[in-house]
Scaffold this motif. Sequence first.
Motif, PDB file in Angstrom:
ATOM      1  N   VAL A  30      19.415 -11.188  -3.949  1.00  0.00           N
ATOM      2  CA  VAL A  30      19.771 -10.036  -4.779  1.00  0.00           C
ATOM      3  C   VAL A  30      20.614 -10.500  -5.967  1.00  0.00           C
ATOM      4  O   VAL A  30      20.389 -10.095  -7.116  1.00  0.00           O
ATOM      5  CB  VAL A  30      20.537  -8.991  -3.944  1.00  0.00           C
ATOM      6  N   ALA A  31      21.564 -11.383  -5.682  1.00  0.00           N
ATOM      7  CA  ALA A  31      22.411 -11.880  -6.765  1.00  0.00           C
ATOM      8  C   ALA A  31      21.572 -12.597  -7.814  1.00  0.00           C
ATOM      9  O   ALA A  31      21.764 -12.417  -9.024  1.00  0.00           O
ATOM     10  CB  ALA A  31      23.476 -12.811  -6.200  1.00  0.00           C
ATOM     11  N   ALA A  32      20.593 -13.389  -7.346  1.00  0.00           N
ATOM     12  CA  ALA A  32      19.732 -14.117  -8.290  1.00  0.00           C
ATOM     13  C   ALA A  32      18.943 -13.135  -9.141  1.00  0.00           C
ATOM     14  O   ALA A  32      18.769 -13.338 -10.351  1.00  0.00           O
ATOM     15  CB  ALA A  32      18.790 -15.039  -7.523  1.00  0.00           C
ATOM     16  N   ALA A  33      18.459 -12.059  -8.512  1.00  0.00           N
ATOM     17  CA  ALA A  33      17.702 -11.063  -9.276  1.00  0.00           C
ATOM     18  C   ALA A  33      18.578 -10.459 -10.361  1.00  0.00           C
ATOM     19  O   ALA A  33      18.179 -10.366 -11.529  1.00  0.00           O
ATOM     20  CB  ALA A  33      17.196  -9.977  -8.323  1.00  0.00           C
ATOM     21  N   LEU A  34      19.789 -10.076  -9.999  1.00  0.00           N
ATOM     22  CA  LEU A  34      20.695  -9.476 -10.990  1.00  0.00           C
ATOM     23  C   LEU A  34      20.974 -10.467 -12.117  1.00  0.00           C
ATOM     24  O   LEU A  34      20.933 -10.132 -13.303  1.00  0.00           O
ATOM     25  CB  LEU A  34      22.010  -9.071 -10.324  1.00  0.00           C
ATOM     26  N   PHE A  35      21.214 -11.715 -11.742  1.00  0.00           N
ATOM     27  CA  PHE A  35      21.533 -12.735 -12.737  1.00  0.00           C
ATOM     28  C   PHE A  35      20.366 -12.920 -13.700  1.00  0.00           C
ATOM     29  O   PHE A  35      20.553 -12.977 -14.914  1.00  0.00           O
ATOM     30  CB  PHE A  35      21.849 -14.050 -12.012  1.00  0.00           C
ATOM     31  N   SER A  36      19.149 -12.955 -13.157  1.00  0.00           N
ATOM     32  CA  SER A  36      18.001 -13.195 -14.025  1.00  0.00           C
ATOM     33  C   SER A  36      17.751 -12.025 -14.960  1.00  0.00           C
ATOM     34  O   SER A  36      17.432 -12.220 -16.137  1.00  0.00           O
ATOM     35  CB  SER A  36      16.755 -13.446 -13.185  1.00  0.00           C
ATOM     36  N   VAL A  37      17.894 -10.820 -14.432  1.00  0.00           N
ATOM     37  CA  VAL A  37      17.716  -9.661 -15.316  1.00  0.00           C
ATOM     38  C   VAL A  37      18.746  -9.711 -16.440  1.00  0.00           C
ATOM     39  O   VAL A  37      18.429  -9.499 -17.614  1.00  0.00           O
ATOM     40  CB  VAL A  37      17.847  -8.341 -14.523  1.00  0.00           C
ATOM     41  N   ILE A  48      12.482 -15.465 -15.611  1.00  0.00           N
ATOM     42  CA  ILE A  48      11.696 -15.543 -14.371  1.00  0.00           C
ATOM     43  C   ILE A  48      11.829 -16.935 -13.763  1.00  0.00           C
ATOM     44  O   ILE A  48      12.019 -17.092 -12.543  1.00  0.00           O
ATOM     45  CB  ILE A  48      10.213 -15.194 -14.641  1.00  0.00           C
ATOM     46  N   GLY A  49      11.785 -17.947 -14.637  1.00  0.00           N
ATOM     47  CA  GLY A  49      11.966 -19.320 -14.151  1.00  0.00           C
ATOM     48  C   GLY A  49      13.299 -19.484 -13.451  1.00  0.00           C
ATOM     49  O   GLY A  49      13.377 -20.035 -12.340  1.00  0.00           O
ATOM     50  N   LEU A  65      13.994 -20.431  -9.531  1.00  0.00           N
ATOM     51  CA  LEU A  65      14.823 -21.586  -9.196  1.00  0.00           C
ATOM     52  C   LEU A  65      15.953 -21.177  -8.244  1.00  0.00           C
ATOM     53  O   LEU A  65      16.168 -21.794  -7.194  1.00  0.00           O
ATOM     54  CB  LEU A  65      15.409 -22.158 -10.484  1.00  0.00           C
ATOM     55  N   LEU A  66      16.651 -20.108  -8.651  1.00  0.00           N
ATOM     56  CA  LEU A  66      17.792 -19.659  -7.846  1.00  0.00           C
ATOM     57  C   LEU A  66      17.343 -19.187  -6.473  1.00  0.00           C
ATOM     58  O   LEU A  66      17.968 -19.489  -5.456  1.00  0.00           O
ATOM     59  CB  LEU A  66      18.534 -18.532  -8.570  1.00  0.00           C
ATOM     60  N   ALA A  67      16.210 -18.463  -6.471  1.00  0.00           N
ATOM     61  CA  ALA A  67      15.729 -17.937  -5.192  1.00  0.00           C
ATOM     62  C   ALA A  67      15.335 -19.083  -4.272  1.00  0.00           C
ATOM     63  O   ALA A  67      15.675 -19.091  -3.083  1.00  0.00           O
ATOM     64  CB  ALA A  67      14.545 -17.007  -5.430  1.00  0.00           C
ATOM     65  N   ALA A  68      14.632 -20.068  -4.833  1.00  0.00           N
ATOM     66  CA  ALA A  68      14.247 -21.218  -4.030  1.00  0.00           C
ATOM     67  C   ALA A  68      15.487 -21.916  -3.484  1.00  0.00           C
ATOM     68  O   ALA A  68      15.563 -22.272  -2.300  1.00  0.00           O
ATOM     69  CB  ALA A  68      13.420 -22.184  -4.868  1.00  0.00           C
ATOM     70  N   GLY A  69      16.478 -22.055  -4.378  1.00  0.00           N
ATOM     71  CA  GLY A  69      17.719 -22.689  -3.944  1.00  0.00           C
ATOM     72  C   GLY A  69      18.359 -21.923  -2.804  1.00  0.00           C
ATOM     73  O   GLY A  69      18.802 -22.493  -1.811  1.00  0.00           O
ATOM     74  N   ALA A  70      18.364 -20.591  -2.952  1.00  0.00           N
ATOM     75  CA  ALA A  70      19.030 -19.764  -1.945  1.00  0.00           C
ATOM     76  C   ALA A  70      18.318 -19.872  -0.610  1.00  0.00           C
ATOM     77  O   ALA A  70      18.949 -19.921   0.451  1.00  0.00           O
ATOM     78  CB  ALA A  70      19.064 -18.311  -2.409  1.00  0.00           C
ATOM     79  N   LEU A  71      16.973 -19.929  -0.673  1.00  0.00           N
ATOM     80  CA  LEU A  71      16.223 -19.890   0.583  1.00  0.00           C
ATOM     81  C   LEU A  71      16.086 -21.266   1.219  1.00  0.00           C
ATOM     82  O   LEU A  71      16.052 -21.387   2.439  1.00  0.00           O
ATOM     83  CB  LEU A  71      14.831 -19.287   0.326  1.00  0.00           C
ATOM     84  N   LEU A  72      16.002 -22.303   0.381  1.00  0.00           N
ATOM     85  CA  LEU A  72      15.678 -23.615   0.925  1.00  0.00           C
ATOM     86  C   LEU A  72      16.901 -24.466   1.264  1.00  0.00           C
ATOM     87  O   LEU A  72      16.821 -25.365   2.089  1.00  0.00           O
ATOM     88  CB  LEU A  72      14.772 -24.373  -0.053  1.00  0.00           C
ATOM     89  N   THR A  73      18.001 -24.182   0.601  1.00  0.00           N
ATOM     90  CA  THR A  73      19.183 -24.987   0.891  1.00  0.00           C
ATOM     91  C   THR A  73      19.603 -24.805   2.344  1.00  0.00           C
ATOM     92  O   THR A  73      19.679 -23.661   2.821  1.00  0.00           O
ATOM     93  CB  THR A  73      20.349 -24.554  -0.019  1.00  0.00           C
TER      94      THR A  73
END
Lengths: 100, 187, 266, 308
Positions: free
Chosen positions: A9-16, B99-100, B104-112
């Motif tokens: 969720v934090a990543a989504a907010l950051f990207s938006v 989007i990139g 990146l962040l999502a992958a980091g969050a899930l894979l770390t």
Amino acid sequence: MILQTVLLVAAALFSVGLYGALSQQVVVMVMMGLELMLNGLILAAAGFWWFLSPDPSGQVLLLVIIAAMTVEMAMGFAVATALHRVRRADMTDMAADLSR
Amino acid sequence: MITHVAFWILAIGAALTGAAVFIVNSMARASYALAVSFICVGLQVLLLQQNYVGVVTILMMVMEMAVMAVYMVMFMGMNPALMPMSMVHDKRHALAVSIGVFLLLAAGALLTPWPARRGTPPADVTAALGEELMEPKMLVMAAVGVVMAATIVAGVVLAAHRTRYDRFGDDLRRRPARDPQPGGVGR
Amino acid sequence: MEHRHDAHETTHGTDHYMTNAGTRGGGHAGHAGMGHGAMNMAPAGIPLAIGGEDRDGLELDALHVRLGPVLAHWPAGLVLRCTLQGDVILDADASLIDADQPVAEDDGRGSTRPLFAARRCDNAAGLLELAGFNDIASHARRLRDALLNGDAHTGPQLDRLARMARRSWLLRWSLRRLGPVTDQDVARWHLPDTLRGDTRDRLLAMLDRAAQALAGRNGHLVAEQPRVPIDAVAELVRGWDLAAARLIVASLDLDMWTADRAVSRV
Amino acid sequence: MTVVPPPWALAAAGLLGLLTLGAAVLDGVLSARAAGTHVRTGLTRPIGEIARLMRQRRRVTVAADTLLWRIGGAGLLVMALMIITVVPLGKWTLFDLDVGVVWFNAMDVLAWAFVWLTGWGANSAHSLVGGYRFLAHGLAYELPLMFALVAPAVAASSLNVATIAAAQQNLWFAVWMPVAFLVYCMGVLAIAVWGPFSPALAPDTAGGVTAELSGLDRLLFLGGRYALLVAGAAFAVPMFLGGGSGPLLPAWMWVLVKTLALLTAFIWLRRRLPAVRPDLFMEVGWVVLLPAVLLQDLLVAGIALGRS
């Protein structure tokens, strides 16, 4: 509610927020984008604190982020007002042009 | 269970209103959409047991957005408050980059492989924060305080239009001051 | 209803981005996505407001708002066409409704002393109500009704009202320095002497005149009443915010019943 | 402190509603007395007004932002409800939040949003001016209010409302921190857009934010103002007036009695004080109130330090 979902969720907010900060032309809208990015940061920091190391010192970081936001906003408003007064500019690239 | 449901509702709310900031046409709606996004995050922080930080986030951000809306309306020259607007440049690149970054962040969050939890939360989180701020992290508090005060002064100086010479005359002796409209204590 | 995005009547009809873009010429390709030109500039059929110079140098949008002819605590028939920026009156233009209609030459309504005093009380009540002094305002209104009903013993009540108004330091704090009229202003705009001072002075003077009329001390009443040129009203409110302007207009003690062309009486 | 189960929130809302109605009736009676009419008209007018507004058709304005307008109109009532969740009634509370004082603060800041939105939504010059006037007031009252809330928290060294109430067994905080108490009361009047802080909806701007409000929206907004007065008075009881402590009566009854007393004072004050225009109050807020309340905080902190 596990660390991964909080971070997603934090990543989504950051990207938006990043999208807004990159794409918007109006100074105030860019500030909104920055705020949204910091919003994501707050959530991520809160998640890290709770799920990884819930010792007191971590929370201080959150307060620092919030303080940074308020300072950013206050200075942003002041600069926007000053720019507006001087050149009627409220767009980022206008402000950039003025520096030349 | 109820925390999970609440978390997801708030998460979706935060993300959607965050996106709405850059979608809606009206300045007032954009700033208050951001305020709602902050309120959602503040409540999520409450769910993460950091009551003080969560409530302070709500407090600060609602106030900021109230001011933000005024600035928007004031300075957005051609009044996109009412006009459908598209004040973006390089939309495509911005979209690609963000989007990139998200991927990146999502992958980091899930894979770390996140480490296991170290330590336990203090019994009274808020009191712990206060003690932390006033004892080992006193420097942070002091620095933040000074920065805030400096911000107030610098902000006013930057934004102010009239100086004390405009108000009190060149020798600073004029009383009462010459103001467009007199203030309450009659200086 | 007035709208905040009323049409702007001046000639600089382009918005300032366009002007800026024009002066900067090339080097401007990044703006292709902005698409200002294609926009319909009148949402909901109301053209957008356009900024203008103002006293704070912020160039806010100028709004056109008409005050009157009918408004609570407002001299009926007076119309102020104001150009507002935020809530500051940038420019104002005063007129009277039906100024060209023949007015019945003194129809007797303003001639007797209690009626004259009642009118002053009514105006004072309006000013006090605008300033938010509900209690003193209700007192003034009750006194007005008593005067209109021809009650006896209104003199002491009027004295009490004047004393309350004079003694209240909150009233003094709230109305002092508002809309000051100096000797030069009096000479320049041909104002009656009674309007000299700030809003509080004028309120007290208003109550004084009522008391004098009741006591039969001023001989002239309506026939020799000084007149307030309507243009001076616009002059006095210029540069003040909307609420201050309302207080200033109320403090002028205008009496529109006997208005004639572009002139009112005090 | 006993946390009651959530369904009791309905009872709390009902109590808030009753007190709100009582406040409106009291104001009606005082107005009727001042105007010299029969007291009965003052008693019945609020009821009649509620009935009228519930049946009235909504006024429509051109290009109104209906969504934001409705949110603003209903918001004040929501604020009042959120505030009373942290107010302990005797030994019961709905929400025993450890940062209750900050919670109140966060809720009272919502007034900035709701009043401005009400002014904005109508798309009318007068109501927009009203909204801006409220924000101008806000800039002046909010910081003193925040620092006024700090004083009891420092003295009780807790942000929890019940703990603060318990810390006043011997002496009410209102007695030895009068500046903070007065500034707090001013803040409550301000968030309720009441009395001296009514320029946002005063007759000098043709009703300000309420200029175009009609029907149910108007009812919710005006009712919300009374509800905020009630909530503010109720929150003052644990903060400054010793909570439920008192002889003879049970604690919950004392809370109600103190709330009613403060509420009556608020309602009565409206007629006695002038409206403070934002242009006058801004300077007062920053030059007089803020230093005064900071000094009060310093004093309280010193005493608290000396005690511990």
